[in-house]
Each structure stands twice: as C-alpha cells, then as structure tokens.
Design an enzyme around this catalytic site. Sequence first.
Site, PDB file in Angstrom:
ATOM      1  N   MET A 163       0.864  -1.180   0.000  1.00 12.92           N
ATOM      2  CA  MET A 163       0.000   0.000   0.000  1.00 12.92           C
ATOM      3  C   MET A 163       0.900   1.228   0.000  1.00 12.92           C
ATOM      4  SD  MET A 163      -1.657   0.140   3.809  1.00 12.92           S
ATOM      5  CE  MET A 163      -0.698   0.054   5.330  1.00 12.92           C
ATOM      6  N   ARG A 297      -3.187  -2.471  11.144  1.00 13.65           N
ATOM      7  CA  ARG A 297      -3.104  -2.135  12.565  1.00 13.65           C
ATOM      8  C   ARG A 297      -3.261  -3.379  13.432  1.00 13.65           C
ATOM      9  NH1 ARG A 297      -6.414   3.707  12.366  1.00 13.65           N
ATOM     10  NH2 ARG A 297      -4.596   4.876  11.598  1.00 13.65           N
ATOM     11  N   TYR A 441       4.510   3.179  12.541  1.00 12.24           N
ATOM     12  CA  TYR A 441       3.760   3.036  11.283  1.00 12.24           C
ATOM     13  C   TYR A 441       2.322   2.593  11.528  1.00 12.24           C
ATOM     14  CZ  TYR A 441       5.633  -1.885  11.155  1.00 12.24           C
ATOM     15  OH  TYR A 441       6.008  -3.181  11.423  1.00 12.24           O
ATOM     16  N   GLU A 442       1.506   2.814  10.510  1.00 14.16           N
ATOM     17  CA  GLU A 442       0.048   2.631  10.573  1.00 14.16           C
ATOM     18  C   GLU A 442      -0.599   3.564  11.607  1.00 14.16           C
ATOM     19  OE1 GLU A 442      -0.585   1.136   8.099  1.00 14.16           O
ATOM     20  OE2 GLU A 442       1.191  -0.085   7.829  1.00 14.16           O
ATOM     21  N   GLY A 443       0.059   4.663  11.902  1.00 13.26           N
ATOM     22  CA  GLY A 443      -0.474   5.649  12.846  1.00 13.26           C
ATOM     23  C   GLY A 443       0.183   5.511  14.203  1.00 13.26           C
TER      24      GLY A 443
END
Length: 599
Positions: A163, A297, A441-443
């Site tokens: 992604m 996540r 990562y991923e927030g």
Amino acid sequence: MFCYDTPLRDMRFVLHEMLGVSTVFGALPGLEGWDEVTISQTIEAAGRFARSELLPLNRSGDREGCRFDAGEVKAPTGFALAYRRFVEAGWPALGADERYGGQGAPVAVYSAVSEVFYGCNPGWTMFPGTARGAYQCLLAHGSQAQKETYLPRIVSGEWTATMCLTEPHCGSDLGLLRTRAEPMGDGSYRISGAKMFISGGDHDMAPNIVHLVLARLPDAPAGVGGISLFVVPKFLPEGDAGLAATPNGMAATAVEHKMGLRGSATCAMSFDGSVGWLVGQPNEGLRNMFVMINASRMGVGVQALGMGQAAYCSALGYARERLQMRAAGGARCPDLPADPIVVHADVRRMLLTQKAYVEAARMLVYWLSLVLDVQACASDAARRGQAADRLALLTPVVKGFLSEKGAVVADIAIQVHGGHGYVSDNGVEQIVRDVRVAQLYEGTTAVQARDLIVRKILNDGGRQFGQLMTEIRSFAEAAQGEDGMHAFCGALAQYSDDVQRLADDIGQAAQRDADAVGAAGCDFLRALGHLVCAWLFAQAGRVALRRIAEGSSDPFYASKLATARFYFARLLPEAACHAEVARTGVESLSNLSQELLFV
C-alpha cells in the site's frame, strides 16, 4: 542468546479453552472444518517452517539489510529462497478466500501462524504481511476484473503487494497528498508522484508487485475527501495468462536506512505516468484503503506479540543459565559457583512482566481475530454489526497498547542480559530495534488515541464504549462469588468505573478546549488497554481455577493463575496512574509557550 520457542500450550489454551474457537467456527458458514486437531496441526507446521527456514536468516538479514543496487532493490541473502519455499508450501493462501485459490482459514488461525513467523524473522515476514492487507482491500472494493487479475496471484504468493500512502511532505495527514491520477479515456489512469516508507516497495523475491496507490483526480476536492485509490502493478499483466512483462513507469529511488527491520525493503518510490485502474468510486480512496489500514493495525499487534515472545524466550533462557551471586535467602544451587540469576527477585519481576504482557497480547489478538471471523462469516446481520462495532472500538488499543508493551518486553530482555544484551552478539538488541517501529507506522500511538476518543467514543456518544464497560462489570458481578475470583472481580469493577469516569471527564473537557483530547489521549488509551487485558486475564484465571478444582495436575494452570495474579498486583495499577495523568488536562502543557521551549 536470541531464541524462539513456539508457545503451543498457551496458544491452545487461549484458542480452545478460553475462546472455544472450534465451537464458534462450527456455527459460522465456511469455517466448520476448522476443528481443534486441524488448527493445532496448522500452527505446529508453521512453527517447524519458521524455525527451519526463517529463524536462521533473522540475524544475517539484519546485518546485511536490503540493498539498492543500480536502481534495483535486493533482499538479504537467502530471503528469496525462503520465500519460494514459503510459496511452495502454500502458506500465502492460508487465510485467503477459496474462490481465488485460498485455503479459507479463519482469521484467528491466520493470526496465530503470523505470530510465529514474526517471532522468528520480522523483517522477512513484512513481505507477505503487507500483501495480506492489499489482498483484503481488493477483495472488499476491487472490481470483478481486478479480483480475477490480481487476487489469484497475490493469494498464491506468485506476486506480492503493497500500500502506497505516505509522501515525503506528509505522513498521517493524507489531506496534503499530491500524487496525481490523469484519466486516459479508456478506463485507465496515469499515476505520477512520489511515495516514501513503502514496505516491500521493490525487491527481487517475486516477479511482480501490485501497488495500491492513493492519488488525486484532476477535479478532486481538497483534503481527504478528494483522494482516490488505484491498483498499479510494477509490470503490466499481458495476455490470457496475465504474465508480468511490460515495465509500468515506476521505480524505487532509495531504500531507507533504518534503525531496525533492516531485512524489510522500505522504499522511496517514484511513479512517472504509471498505468493504474480506479479501485472503487472516485474520491472514496481513503475509506476504501481503511480496510487495508485496519488490517495492518491488527497486524502490528501480531508483530509486537511475535517479537515479544522471542524477547521473553531469549531472556528466560539466559536467566536460567547465567550464574551471578547467591540468592538472598541462601544458595539455591550450592554445587555451582553461583546461582542462576532467575532466582533473584528482581529478575523474576522482569521475566513475569514479559510473560504477562506477552500472554495478554496473545489473548487480545486472538479474541479480536475471532471477532473478525464473526464479522466476516456470521449469518445474522445484527451479530456481524456488533462484531464490527467491537473491532472499531478496540483496534486502536490493539495497535497502540500492544506496540508500546512489545517495546517494553524487548527492552526488559536487554536488562536481563545486562551488558551482554547491549552488544549485538546475543541478538536481543535487534528485537528492540525491530519492534520500535510498531509504535510509528500505521499511525502513531497519539493517532490511535485520537481515533479511539474522538471517532470511536465521542462521535458514537459513548455507545460502544459503554457496552464494553457494562460487559466487563457484568463479568465481575457474575464471577465475584466463585472461589479465587474475588480479587480479580473487585479490581475489574473498580477500574472499569474509573475508566468510564475518565472518558466522561475527557468528553466534557473537550467541549471547553479542543486540545483536551491530545493532552489526555495516550494515557486514556493505556488505561483502557490495561483494563481490557486485565479482564482477559481474569477470564483466563477463571478457566485455570476451574481446571485445578476439577483435579488437573497440569502445572500450566498454576502458571496461568500466578501470571494473572501478577498482572493484577503489579501491572494493572498503572491504569490508575495513567488516569491521574490524563485528568491533569492541558494546563501544564499550555503554560509553556512555543517560544519558551527554546529557552
């Protein structure tokens, strides 16, 4: 010394004795064949593969890292061969839809297998792990033609996938995204722009890489409402066989030199008129991509669990063998020149902290993976909706809380080893470097906390959060009178009330000052994470107490009960500290102006 042992006994306990997954699967269409024997055989086979093929490459992959050579990315020595064997063994297809060549395994089983792979070699496992999210996104939002073109090859492992969200000038603020998509009039688009931090963006392990790219159409509105999603392969599929033949105007421009996960190819990418096709509807790309983001996540929680297990195994093995001083109460091993450090109280405290966090993470990940199975397969729409609501509420906790505790577990491994942990020879410092990115990562944790409070609690009017608190209190009330459960249930009632009040306090404060959420968010997430993990440990303790009462002599149950009691005595009280800090509000932050930060 770095080591990894597949925790089969605890895996079976959580899956079968706590969650009763075989019974749940038996009532879910499409999952009926996944009984206890099949699940155990699958996890055991994963353990054998990971220890034989992946574990030997973990250290060398970290030392060699991915290389950028003449415009091409090379994975560490041995990674490509291990990936071919991974594909030949059918592992990429495990959790995928049977319509596209998958084996249809439940998410709970897939998570258990992924835990093993991440524990043995997290850098290598990032390659198939990233493809999993792209598969789920295309399955949910791709056109039938896109599914038929890409999914069989991603499911088989023939092609990998990524992604592509982040750009050099923006991270979590995707509203600033600049990558462009120009329509060509034939249903295709030309994608141009730059991306960075793309896991598996380029490599030499598979003949093609399928990129899911966020970009803007020419007439797109500003902000996140103007982002669309496109499927952009590295090589364009041609002919009936879909062979990857024609380069598609993209290239990796660099491989990031990272603190950890050096075996994973984290690339800067350039798209120069690359051909892509719209996935879903225009300007709905971010919503569609969230299928992939939420899957990732959850995957971060699995990563932290797997690496935490490796850190605990390594520390425990060292503590059993390292001789230092005598126990405080006198020699435990008088035939040796000193006692092993595992006899010392503070070392036991550290090991128990690791054990408790790892086992809590396993319960949380497996439970929510089972909820994912219910959401996907339940025949009752109301039940699917309830599962979706529970997942929405607790996904930020899985990602934020478990990534932080995974780092704690890894750091303790160094502390147990002492100076021998700080040098690279024993391998535990690599776990610290590898797991640290899980909080980013991923927030980041702050992003997860804001998502939890604003989108999942305040915007919902506290409905789902209130239901969770009611469920925890109902458990405490029902189990209160059972032998051995009083201490667990009393604490659960106390902490659930406090966390409920904290959520109300933050909501009221946010009405007066919008910064209240940012000031309190991370501490609220941590307090809730502790409460949920304590609730799961209380359930585990209840099962252990019942087995012991039935006459079981299996020492596993005594160990589980002792670990649950340790969590309540030593770790759960941190929730009260986090709640107290969260209630201090924004005043201590706003008293110091931006200018004074430089004084």
